[in-house]
Design an enzyme around this catalytic site. Structure first.
Site, short mmCIF file in Angstrom:
data_model
loop_
_atom_site.label_atom_id
_atom_site.label_comp_id
_atom_site.label_asym_id
_atom_site.label_seq_id
_atom_site.Cartn_x
_atom_site.Cartn_y
_atom_site.Cartn_z
N ASP A 125 -1.54 12.48 30.32
CA ASP A 125 -0.95 11.15 30.46
C ASP A 125 -0.81 10.51 29.07
O ASP A 125 -1.24 11.10 28.07
CB ASP A 125 -1.86 10.31 31.37
CG ASP A 125 -1.06 9.34 32.23
OD1 ASP A 125 0.06 8.99 31.84
OD2 ASP A 125 -1.57 8.93 33.29
N ASP A 186 5.32 5.70 38.54
CA ASP A 186 4.42 6.28 39.54
C ASP A 186 4.95 6.04 40.95
O ASP A 186 5.40 4.94 41.27
CB ASP A 186 3.05 5.59 39.49
CG ASP A 186 2.27 5.96 38.26
OD1 ASP A 186 2.79 6.70 37.41
OD2 ASP A 186 1.12 5.50 38.16
C1 GAL Z 1 -0.66 6.85 35.49
C2 GAL Z 1 0.01 8.13 35.92
C3 GAL Z 1 -0.43 8.40 37.33
C4 GAL Z 1 -1.93 8.59 37.35
C5 GAL Z 1 -2.64 7.38 36.73
C6 GAL Z 1 -4.11 7.62 36.52
O1 GAL Z 1 -0.22 6.48 34.27
O2 GAL Z 1 1.40 8.00 35.83
O3 GAL Z 1 0.23 9.53 37.83
O4 GAL Z 1 -2.26 9.76 36.66
O5 GAL Z 1 -2.08 7.05 35.47
O6 GAL Z 1 -4.76 6.54 35.97
#
Ligand code: GAL
Length: 394
Positions: A125, A186
């Site tokens: 990420d 997301d």
């Molecule tokens: C977001 C990501 C999600 C998940 C989340 C965890 O930025 O896009 O898929 O991994 O963080 O905190």
């Protein structure tokens, strides 16, 4: 992530909190309920698995209370079941959930740690890092993973942090560095969220479609089928549209309690066969009707193709009439069509024949088409792979 998030409260919610127990149980389900055989092999841990601090040697460590056996033991368990293990990291000072991130000086060490644990996939990420750090860090992690000698699928969130589009995102470069990448928001447990993702990916298909191919895929985020936000029709639509997008099929749902109907959608063999087509060509939206019907086409190997007829209507089942000629197929071919959800077969469909499909509100009709007779002069480049003979499908 979408289903279980950052629930770390194992005291009040031991069944659903992010802990090794959850992953051991999901591994059992993947191995015993028919998922593994269909190709659902990666069991991926997302955020909130680690302790709040690195150890004295600077290594990432799992939370000792929630993962008392350690990640290596989990990987061993998963491997013994014929599965693979994915883990989550974040290029930056913290993960999005506030756990220790991988700053540039930790890239090599973390790659090494993951490889030593026996990890098979890394989702990296990009919270809490700058564009410059990402431009250095994502390629650096690719090199570090390769240097471990362990094959590790590399899933990058990099483009999502850069708005997902050129000129900030260079898809040619990305395809050399990452095996898959998140380019957009997301997913949440709602039909609105699915629609916003579909809209973004197909509005930008001229840029995104050519970027995908074997070993380097667009990732429109997880399948939420089996959760709370989608109706039956909407669940079938998500599955069909993700398949057209050649998306990695990553479920985010509770396999211990999934309903038979959600399971049937996710375990549709012909669907998975289409999703996994070896040519790996991402599909495109080819028609947007005023009636709120849209048609999507994904070219497949051996001159086959998948068509998805999608209704954005909110009134009643809609009878949509068209022909393969109108959808841009070359004249003179004859097709055998299989409805991917009902299994029904239509034989001898000529390109010029009019046909109708009845599409439910927020639902799809999905067709798998194989030519039984090609035009004398194949007009489409994609039809040239023909000649090795057809393999009967399922
Ligand atoms: C977001 C990501 C999600 C998940 C989340 C965890 O930025 O896009 O898929 O991994 O963080 O905190």
């Amino acid at each position: 992530w979408e289903r279980f998030r950052c629930n770390v409260d194992c005291r009040t919610d031991p069944r659903n909190c992010i802990s090794e127990k959850l992953f051991f149980e999901m591994a059992d389900r993947l191995a015993e309920d028919g998922w593994r055989e269909l190709g659902y092999k990666y069991l991926s841990i997302d955020d909130c698995w680690s302790a709040k601090k690195r150890d004295a040697a600077g290594r990432l460590v799992p939370d000792p209370e929630r993962f008392p056996s350690g990640i290596k033991a989990l990987a061993d368990y998963v491997h013994a079941k014929g599965l693979k293990l994915g883990i989550y990291g974040d290029l930056g000072t913290f993960t999005c959930g506030g756990y220790p991130g991988t700053t540039l000086d930790h890239v090599k060490q973390d790659a090494q740690t993951f490889a030593e644990w026996g990890v098979d996939l890394l989702k990296l990420d990009g919270c809490y890092s700058s564009g410059e750090e990402q431009a250095k860090g994502y390629p650096a992690m690719a090199r570090a993973l390769n240097a471990t000698g362990r094959p590790i699928v590399y899933s990058c969130s990099w483009p999502a942090y850069q708005g997902g589009l050129p000129p900030k995102v260079n898809y040619t470069l990305l395809a050399e560095i990452c095996n898959m990448w998140r380019n957009y928001d997301d997913i949440q447990d709602s039909w609105n969220s699915v629609l916003s993702i579909v809209d973004w990916f197909f509005t930008n298909q001229d840029v995104l479609q050519p970027a995908a191919g074997p070993g380097h895929w667009n990732d429109p985020d997880m399948l939420i089928i089996g959760n709370f936000g989608l109706s039956y029709e909407q669940s079938r639509s998500q599955m069909a549209l993700w398949t057209v997008m050649a998306a990695p099929l990553l479920m985010s749902t509770d396999l211990r309690t999934i309903s038979p109907s959600a399971k049937e959608i996710l375990q549709n063999r012909l669907m998975i066969h289409i999703n996994q087509d070896p040519l790996g060509i991402q599909g495109r939206r080819i028609v947007k009707e005023k009636s709120n019907i849209e048609v999507f086409l994904r070219p497949l190997s051996q001159a086959a193709s998948a068509l998805v007829f999608f209704s954005r209507r909110t009134d009643m089942p809609f009878r949509y009439t068209t022909s393969l000629t109108k959808l841009g197929f070359s004249a003179g071919a004859v097709y055998e069509v299989q409805d991917v959800y009902s299994g029904k077969i239509i034989s001898g469909l000529k390109t010029e024949d009019n046909f109708s499909v009845i599409i439910n509100p927020s639902g799809v009709v999905m067709w798998y088409l194989r030519p039984t007779l090609l035009p004398v002069q194949p007009l489409h480049a994609r039809q040239q792979g023909l000649g090795e003979g057809f393999h009967p499908v399922l």
